[in-house]
Motif scaffolding. Structure first.
Motif, PDB file in Angstrom:
ATOM      1  N   LEU A  59       5.838  11.997   2.723  1.00  0.00           N
ATOM      2  CA  LEU A  59       4.369  11.841   2.116  1.00  0.00           C
ATOM      3  C   LEU A  59       3.426  13.012   2.250  1.00  0.00           C
ATOM      4  O   LEU A  59       2.698  13.309   1.390  1.00  0.00           O
ATOM      5  CB  LEU A  59       3.777  10.570   2.659  1.00  0.00           C
ATOM      6  N   GLY A 161      -7.696   0.112 -18.054  1.00  0.00           N
ATOM      7  CA  GLY A 161      -7.609   0.351 -16.634  1.00  0.00           C
ATOM      8  C   GLY A 161      -6.111  -0.214 -16.467  1.00  0.00           C
ATOM      9  O   GLY A 161      -5.736  -0.374 -15.144  1.00  0.00           O
ATOM     10  N   VAL A 162      -5.259  -0.976 -17.173  1.00  0.00           N
ATOM     11  CA  VAL A 162      -4.074  -1.408 -17.040  1.00  0.00           C
ATOM     12  C   VAL A 162      -3.142  -0.484 -16.260  1.00  0.00           C
ATOM     13  O   VAL A 162      -2.868   0.511 -16.935  1.00  0.00           O
ATOM     14  CB  VAL A 162      -3.308  -2.008 -18.424  1.00  0.00           C
ATOM     15  N   PRO A 163      -2.687  -0.727 -15.260  1.00  0.00           N
ATOM     16  CA  PRO A 163      -1.976   0.294 -14.473  1.00  0.00           C
ATOM     17  C   PRO A 163      -0.416   0.682 -15.302  1.00  0.00           C
ATOM     18  O   PRO A 163      -0.069  -0.360 -15.591  1.00  0.00           O
ATOM     19  CB  PRO A 163      -1.389  -0.293 -13.061  1.00  0.00           C
ATOM     20  N   THR A 165       3.407   2.522 -15.525  1.00  0.00           N
ATOM     21  CA  THR A 165       4.553   2.696 -14.594  1.00  0.00           C
ATOM     22  C   THR A 165       5.367   3.726 -15.315  1.00  0.00           C
ATOM     23  O   THR A 165       5.621   3.531 -16.455  1.00  0.00           O
ATOM     24  CB  THR A 165       5.304   1.749 -13.889  1.00  0.00           C
ATOM     25  N   ASN A 167       9.504   4.867 -14.735  1.00  0.00           N
ATOM     26  CA  ASN A 167      10.236   4.606 -13.659  1.00  0.00           C
ATOM     27  C   ASN A 167      11.640   5.256 -14.182  1.00  0.00           C
ATOM     28  O   ASN A 167      12.419   4.718 -15.093  1.00  0.00           O
ATOM     29  CB  ASN A 167      10.802   3.064 -13.621  1.00  0.00           C
ATOM     30  N   PRO A 173      17.167   4.318  -4.432  1.00  0.00           N
ATOM     31  CA  PRO A 173      16.905   4.483  -2.836  1.00  0.00           C
ATOM     32  C   PRO A 173      18.067   5.338  -2.376  1.00  0.00           C
ATOM     33  O   PRO A 173      19.281   5.309  -2.622  1.00  0.00           O
ATOM     34  CB  PRO A 173      16.897   3.297  -1.968  1.00  0.00           C
ATOM     35  N   ARG A 175      19.854   6.944   1.238  1.00  0.00           N
ATOM     36  CA  ARG A 175      19.759   6.986   2.717  1.00  0.00           C
ATOM     37  C   ARG A 175      19.757   8.310   3.222  1.00  0.00           C
ATOM     38  O   ARG A 175      20.617   9.185   3.110  1.00  0.00           O
ATOM     39  CB  ARG A 175      20.827   6.216   3.241  1.00  0.00           C
ATOM     40  N   VAL A 180      15.462   5.301   4.932  1.00  0.00           N
ATOM     41  CA  VAL A 180      15.662   5.200   3.398  1.00  0.00           C
ATOM     42  C   VAL A 180      14.418   5.686   2.649  1.00  0.00           C
ATOM     43  O   VAL A 180      13.412   5.517   2.863  1.00  0.00           O
ATOM     44  CB  VAL A 180      15.982   3.660   2.829  1.00  0.00           C
ATOM     45  N   ASP A 182      12.988   6.588  -1.581  1.00  0.00           N
ATOM     46  CA  ASP A 182      13.258   6.932  -3.191  1.00  0.00           C
ATOM     47  C   ASP A 182      13.711   8.167  -3.659  1.00  0.00           C
ATOM     48  O   ASP A 182      12.950   9.281  -2.821  1.00  0.00           O
ATOM     49  CB  ASP A 182      12.324   6.389  -4.018  1.00  0.00           C
ATOM     50  N   ARG A 185      10.814  10.299  -4.162  1.00  0.00           N
ATOM     51  CA  ARG A 185       9.841  10.974  -3.084  1.00  0.00           C
ATOM     52  C   ARG A 185      10.552  12.271  -2.579  1.00  0.00           C
ATOM     53  O   ARG A 185       9.872  13.050  -2.098  1.00  0.00           O
ATOM     54  CB  ARG A 185       9.632   9.892  -2.178  1.00  0.00           C
ATOM     55  N   THR A 256       1.740   4.059  -9.355  1.00  0.00           N
ATOM     56  CA  THR A 256       0.870   3.670 -10.551  1.00  0.00           C
ATOM     57  C   THR A 256      -0.044   4.247 -10.888  1.00  0.00           C
ATOM     58  O   THR A 256      -0.882   4.692 -10.447  1.00  0.00           O
ATOM     59  CB  THR A 256       0.541   1.966 -10.384  1.00  0.00           C
ATOM     60  N   GLU A 258      -3.206   4.998 -12.880  1.00  0.00           N
ATOM     61  CA  GLU A 258      -4.430   4.470 -13.177  1.00  0.00           C
ATOM     62  C   GLU A 258      -5.581   5.275 -13.011  1.00  0.00           C
ATOM     63  O   GLU A 258      -5.412   6.610 -12.415  1.00  0.00           O
ATOM     64  CB  GLU A 258      -4.922   3.235 -12.016  1.00  0.00           C
TER      65      GLU A 258
END
Lengths: 331, 413
Positions: A59, A161-163, A165, A167, A173, A175, A180, A182, A185, A256, A258
Motif C-alpha cells: 500500500l 456514481g455507480v462504482p 470495476t 478485474n 492472490p 502467497r 497473501v 493480490d 497489488r 472500485t 468512483e
C-alpha cells in the motif's frame, strides 16, 4: 522558494550525498521495528503481523507513487495541488473505459493514460495555473480545489456514481512468505518503484533534470542562465500529473472506480509529501512506505480506530520533532 | 514551506466546509397552506446527489420522481380533486448541515412533506428541522435507532432500525446453523465504524450471545478510507471463527469479499448484516465467483411480488440501471405520503401527519405485514429477510415465506 531536498541539491562542487540522510533513516527503521514488536505482543499472532507488514509495504508503494507527482509539483512550482487526486481518478476512468469498450488490458492502457494525463497536466498548467503564479497562495489553492471539483463532477455527470470495476482474469492472490496479496497489488508496488527510479534518474542525470532542479532552487537565477522557466513549470506539472496517471492505472484492478475515489489517496499523499521532505523523490517513496506500515500496524495496535488516527499521530509527531520531514534536509 | 502549508491546509478545509454549508438563496413568502391547493402539491426529497454516496442518492431521487409521475398519471390525489404532486429534489451532498439548510429551503418553498436522506447523521438533523416546522418527514433509508428516540411526532421510518436488523440477523444465522446441522459457535464481526455499523453489531452481538454464540473478534474499519482490509481478514482467520458477519456499504463490502477470497479465512459462511453490498444484483457481477454463497440479512423488496417486478422493469426502462433497494424505499416513501394525502383530504401538514400515523400501507417491501407506525414512528411490521448469492444471482432464501430458493449452508470461504 521550496526547500528542495534532493531536487535542489547542488549538482557539482560538493561531495556526493546519499539518497536520504542516514540517521533519520535508521531511526525510522528502528521505530518500525518497535511497532512490529508491539503489534506482535498485542495480537500474539505472527501471521497477522506478517500480513500487516506486507499489506503496509504494498500500500505504501502506491501512496509513494501518488505523492511523487505532488512533491515534484510542490517542489518546483510551489503549488499545493489539490486536483492531484481528481487527476488520478481521471486516469482510472480512462482505464475503465478502454477496458470496458475495447477490452484493453489495464496495464496496456498505461500507454494511453500516462501520455494523456501528461498532456492534460500541461494544458491545465498553461491554461489556468500559470495565470496564478506569483499571486497569493490562496488563489492557487482555490484554483486547484476548483479544478478537482470540476473534474469529479464532470465524471459523475458522464459516468454516474455507480462504482465500476476492472478485474483482469489473471489477478489471483499470490502467497509471499505465508502472507497473501493480490498480484495486482504487487504489480502496483513494483510499478511505483520503477517510476520513482525513472524520475530520480531524470532529475539527477539528465540536462532537463538539471534545469528542473535549477528552477526549483532559484527560478530567477535559472532564467538568467537561459533556462525557459515557464516551459519548465509546464513540463514539471505535466510530469507530476503523468505520475498521478500512472498511479491511477496501477490501482484500478484492486479499487472500485468512483468519481470521488481520488480522495482515498489524496489526503494520505499530502501527509507523505510532508513526511518525506518536500521535493524529495526518495523521500516520497520512503515516506509512502512508512505511512503504509503505520496505517496497517497502527490498525492492529489500536484496533477499532480509523487507520488515519495513527497516520496523523505520526504526522503531528514529525511536524514537532522534524519539521523539514523525516527525510528532508534543513535549509 | 511547511510552516505555510499546514495553516493553509487547515484554512482550506475550513473554507471547503463553509462553501459546502452555504445555503442557496431562499424564495421569500411560502405558499399558503389550506385544504384546497391552488397548484401542485410539493414533496421535498433530500438525497446525496453528489459526493461519495451519489450512486444511491441519484437512484433514490429518480425513484421518488418515478412514484410522483405514476401517481399523477393515475389521476393525482383523488380526495383533493385530482391535485397533482410535484417533487422538489435537493442535494444534501452527504453533509448534515447542507441537508439542514436545504430542508429549511424546501419547507419555505411550500413542501407538505419530506423524504430522505440515506444517512443516519443527516436524518437526525432533518428530523429536528421537521419537528420544529411541524412537517411530516418519512425516512426512506437511515437505520440508527437514536433518530426516533427523541420523542419526535413528525418523523416516520419504514425500514427496520439498526438494532432490529442486528437482532434478527443473529437469529437467522442461528436458525441456519441449526437446520443444517453446522455448528456456529464463534462469529467474527467486521463493521464500518460509524453509528450505523456499531449499532447493528451491538444488537447482533447481544442476540447472538443470548443464543449461545461467541462474537469475537469485533473489528471496525473506516469505510471511506480503507483501501485494503487483508490484515483485518487475516485477524479473523487467526481467531479461528466459524462465521464472519459484515456490516458496511458497497465499496468496503466488495473489498472485504476480495480480501476474503485471498486470505481464505476458513469460515462456514460470510453473512452480511444490513450490508449494503451482498444483496445487490451488482455484487455478483463485480465480485464474480468470489460472491458465491454470500448471505445478507437486510430489509429488502419482496421480489416475488408482481408490484416489485413491474417497478424494476419501469425503472430500468426509464433510467437504464437496475433499481437498488434504497431507491425502492424512496419510491415507497413517496407512495406512502400520497396515501397519507389521500386519507387526509388536506394539504395541511398537521392533518397529513395525523393521516400518516394512522395508515395501513400495503408495501412491496418484504415484512410481517403492511406498514403501520407505532407512537415513535417506527414501522411495526418491518423485518429484514435473508438473501444469498446463488449461481451468480441474489436470491431470497429465508424465512420460508419469502424464499425463492433453499439456503445453501454452510457456504465455506
Amino acid at each position: 522558494m521550496a526547500d528542495l531536498a534532493t531536487v535542489a541539491e547542488p549538482a557539482a562542487g560538493t561531495p556526493r550525498r546519499r539518497l536520504v540522510p542516514s540517521v533519520p533513516l535508521l531511526v525510522t527503521v528502528g521505530l518500525v521495528g518497535v511497532a512490529v514488536v508491539v503489534a506482535l505482543i498485542r495480537t500474539g499472532s505472527p501471521a497477522t503481523v506478517r500480513q500487516a507488514v506486507l499489506t503496509g509495504l504494498l500500500l505504501g508503494g502506491v501512496y509513494g507513487l501518488v505523492a511523487l507527482g505532488l512533491t515534484l509539483i510542490f517542489g518546483v512550482l510551489d503549488i499545493v495541488n489539490f486536483a492531484h487526486g481528481a487527476l488520478l481518478t481521471v486516469a482510472m476512468y480512462v482505464t475503465y473505459t478502454l477496458s470496458d469498450r475495447f477490452g484493453i488490458d489495464p496495464y496496456v492502457s498505461l500507454l494511453v493514460a500516462v501520455p494523456l494525463l501528461f498532456l492534460l497536466g500541461a494544458a491545465l498548467q498553461r491554461g489556468l495555473i500559470d495565470r496564478t503564479l506569483g499571486q497569493p497562495l490562496e488563489n492557487q489553492l482555490l484554483l486547484t480545489l476548483g479544478i478537482a471539483l470540476l473534474l469529479e463532477n464532470a465524471l459523475l455527470l458522464s459516468y454516474g456514481g455507480v462504482p465500476k470495476t476492472v478485474n483482469p482474469s489473471y489477478d489471483e492472490p499470490v502467497r509471499v512468505l505465508s502472507a497473501v496479496a493480490d498480484l495486482s497489488r504487487i504489480l502496483a508496488f513494483l510499478g511505483a518503484l520503477a517510476i520513482a527510479g525513472l524520475l530520480y534518474v531524470l532529475l539527477q542525470r539528465t540536462r532537463l533534470g538539471t534545469a528542473i532542479r535549477a528552477v526549483a532552487a532559484n527560478p530567477r537565477g535559472a532564467q538568467l542562465v537561459g533556462v525557459d522557466v515557464r516551459f519548465i513549470f509546464m513540463l514539471t506539472f505535466a510530469i507530476g500529473t503523468a505520475c498521478a496517471g500512472a498511479a491511477g492505472v496501477l490501482v484500478v484492478p484492486f479499487v472500485t472506480v468512483e468519481p470521488t475515489i481520488g480522495e482515498l489517496f489524496n489526503i494520505v499523499a499530502f501527509v507523505v509529501v510532508v513526511l518525506g521532505g518536500l521535493g524529495s523523490v526518495p523521500g516520497a517513496v520512503l515516506g509512502g512506505l512508512v505511512i503504509g506500515l503505520t496505517e496497517q500496524l497502527g490498525g492492529i495496535i489500536f484496533p477499532s480506530q480509523s487507520p488515519l488516527l495513527s497516520v496523523f499521530f505520526v504526522f503531528v509527531l514529525v511536524l514537532f520533532l522534524r519539521p523539514q520531514g523525516i527525510f528532508g534536509r534543513r535549509q | 514551506m511547511i510552516r505555510r502549508l499546514v495553516p493553509l491546509t487547515a484554512l482550506l478545509a475550513l473554507g471547503a466546509a463553509a462553501c459546502g454549508g452555504g445555503a442557496p438563496a431562499t424564495t421569500p413568502g411560502s405558499e399558503t397552506e389550506g385544504a384546497a391547493p391552488s397548484g401542485p402539491i410539493v414533496i421535498g426529497a433530500l438525497h446525496p446527489l453528489t459526493g461519495g454516496l451519489a450512486v444511491d442518492g441519484q437512484q433514490m431521487a429518480d425513484a421518488a420522481q418515478l412514484a410522483v409521475d405514476e401517481i399523477n398519471e393515475a389521476g393525482g390525489i383523488e380526495s383533493l380533486d385530482g391535485a397533482k404532486l410535484e417533487l422538489a429534489s435537493a442535494d444534501t451532498t452527504g453533509a448534515a448541515e447542507v441537508a439542514q439548510s436545504e430542508a429549511q429551503r424546501l419547507i419555505q418553498d411550500g413542501a407538505v412533506a419530506l423524504v430522505g436522506p440515506y444517512q443516519s447523521a443527516v436524518a437526525s438533523q432533518v428530523a429536528a428541522v421537521a419537528e420544529r416546522n411541524s412537517i411530516p418527514f418519512v425516512i426512506d433509508v437511515a437505520t440508527a435507532d437514536s433518530i426516533l428516540n427523541q420523542g419526535y411526532t413528525y418523523t416516520f421510518r419504514m425500514q427496520p432500525n439498526a438494532s432490529g436488523m442486528g437482532t434478527v440477523g443473529a437469529q437467522y444465522l442461528a436458525d441456519l446453523a441449526e437446520s443444517s446441522g453446522t455448528p456456529i459457535d464463534k462469529v467474527g464481526y467486521m463493521h464500518e465504524q460509524t453509528e450505523f455499523g456499531t449499532t447493528v453489531m451491538e444488537a447482533f452481538k447481544a442476540e447472538a450471545e443470548s443464543l449461545g454464540m461467541v462474537v469475537d473478534p469485533v473489528i471496525s474499519y473506516d469505510a471511506f478510507q480503507a483501501s485494503d482490509l487483508t490484515t483485518e481478514v487475516t485477524r479473523i482467520k487467526e481467531a479461528g471463527v466459524d462465521a464472519l458477519a459484515v456490516t458496511g456499504y458497497y465499496r468496503d463490502g466488495l473489498l472485504i469479499a476480495n480480501n476474503v477470497a485471498a486470505v481464505q479465512p476458513g469460515v462456514q459462511a460470510v453473512i452480511g448484516i444490513a450490508n449494503g453490498a451482498y444483496d445487490l444484483p451488482q455484487f455478483p457481477t463485480d465480485a464474480g465467483e468470489k460472491a458465491e454463497g454470500y448471505l445478507d440479512a437486510n430489509y429488502h423488496p419482496d421480489v416475488t411480488q408482481d408490484g416489485y417486478q413491474e417497478l424494476a422493469e419501469k425503472f430500468k426502462a426509464a433510467y437504464g440501471a437496475d433499481i437498488r433497494t434504497p431507491a425502492v424505499l424512496s419510491y415507497e416513501a413517496v407512495r406512502l405520503i400520497a396515501a397519507g394525502l389521500e386519507e387526509a383530504g388536506s394539504v395541511d401538514r398537521a392533518d397529513l401527519r395525523e393521516a400518516i400515523s394512522g395508515l395501513t400501507f400495503e408495501t412491496i417491501m418484504a415484512g410481517n405485514g403492511p406498514v403501520e407506525f407505532d407512537e415513535k414512528g417506527e414501522n411495526t411490521n418491518a423485518v429484514p429477510i435473508l438473501m444469498q448469492v446463488q449461481s451468480g444471482t441474489v436470491k431470497q432464501v429465508y424465512p420460508a415465506d419469502f424464499a425463492e430458493a433453499e439456503p445453501a449452508f454452510p457456504a465455506a470461504k
